[in-house]
Design an enzyme around this catalytic site. Sequence first.
Site, PDB file in Angstrom:
ATOM      1  N   GLN A  79       0.825  -1.202   0.000  1.00  0.00           N
ATOM      2  CA  GLN A  79       0.000   0.000   0.000  1.00  0.00           C
ATOM      3  C   GLN A  79       0.866   1.263   0.000  1.00  0.00           C
ATOM      4  O   GLN A  79       0.507   2.286   0.594  1.00  0.00           O
ATOM      5  CB  GLN A  79      -0.937  -0.013   1.210  1.00  0.00           C
ATOM      6  CG  GLN A  79      -2.081  -0.992   1.091  1.00  0.00           C
ATOM      7  CD  GLN A  79      -3.022  -0.625  -0.053  1.00  0.00           C
ATOM      8  OE1 GLN A  79      -3.199   0.534  -0.377  1.00  0.00           O
ATOM      9  NE2 GLN A  79      -3.633  -1.638  -0.664  1.00  0.00           N
ATOM     10  N   SER A  80       1.995   1.220  -0.679  1.00  0.00           N
ATOM     11  CA  SER A  80       2.927   2.338  -0.701  1.00  0.00           C
ATOM     12  C   SER A  80       2.331   3.583  -1.362  1.00  0.00           C
ATOM     13  O   SER A  80       1.912   3.556  -2.520  1.00  0.00           O
ATOM     14  CB  SER A  80       4.196   1.934  -1.462  1.00  0.00           C
ATOM     15  OG  SER A  80       4.996   3.058  -1.748  1.00  0.00           O
TER      16      SER A  80
END
Length: 343
Positions: A79-80
């Site tokens: 989920q960068s």
Amino acid sequence: MSIHYPARERLANLPTPLQPLHKITERFSRPYGGPNIWVKRDDLTESAMSGNKLRKLEFIIAEAKAQGCNTLITCGGEQSNHCRATALAAARTGLKSHLILRQNAGGATSDTPDGNLLVDYLAGAKVSLYPLKEYVNQLPQLFGEWASYYLKRGDRALCIPTGGSDGLGIWGYILGAEELLADCRDNGFEPDRLICASGSGGTQAGLTLGCQMLGAQTRVTGYAVCDSEDYFVSKIRDDIRLWAEAYSQVFPFDAEQIHVSDKYIGPGYGVAGEEIFQTISLVAQLEGILLDPVYTGKAFYGLLKDIEQGLYADCRHVVFVHTGGHFGVFPQRTGFSAAWGQQ
């Protein structure tokens, strides 16, 4: 001093607003004799590319083009925020993007992507997901293998480290510090503290270095969301050293001014406790501002707790740098089930 910046690809909507948090100040700071709390809205750098990473990417993409690269390879968690911003920025500037992503700790990825990962795919990025152990142990080799893969096909890739945090990306928040300090002057004050979440260290490095270069007495404090205080002090010092070497800078940086709190990481990176979800809900209800459970929610919670404990009693004005991350709310939606209606 006058700062001479390298080439930039203009992507962000700058300057971002500086807003006072009146309700938060009255409820969570004033009772403890604490400071006025302001927020620098870097979540508004752009709609989908929003957040602090876009400031760094302006300099990174300009460098990629200067080197004749047509592909950006970078890395981060599943989920960068940085990877999502990179994918969208690449699409906007006519470049390809390849994201080396670390799977969630459990190792399972939903068949239906959510949050930042969904946007990665929508932006046309090539996504390679790796189990945690392989990612941690082989990341340099993975960068090398994919850069070679593109080279063999006639492409040239620029490899961008985690969070865009290195001697190049640091320029984004040297410029950010200059903008923020000007905002504060326009509002009639010099901030006593700047507060940010620290996940890869680059934003804090740029803010700290920028304040020193501009002669401000402002102290920058990063609230760690992963790793220890010692790690971040070392990482920030190394990033600034690389910046100085790469750009022939002789500025006498004072490393004693690197301040990090690692008290509010909680169970681990990307894992938030109930207090974080309640903090996010309260800030949304009181100020109409959305924080996230990975970065800004933890940092803002830490700030409020430290104000309660008197750690900011000597300050009149504190500015919280909102580094974005709102897409990270959605994959953790179940964490907010107990927060509805909390006032």
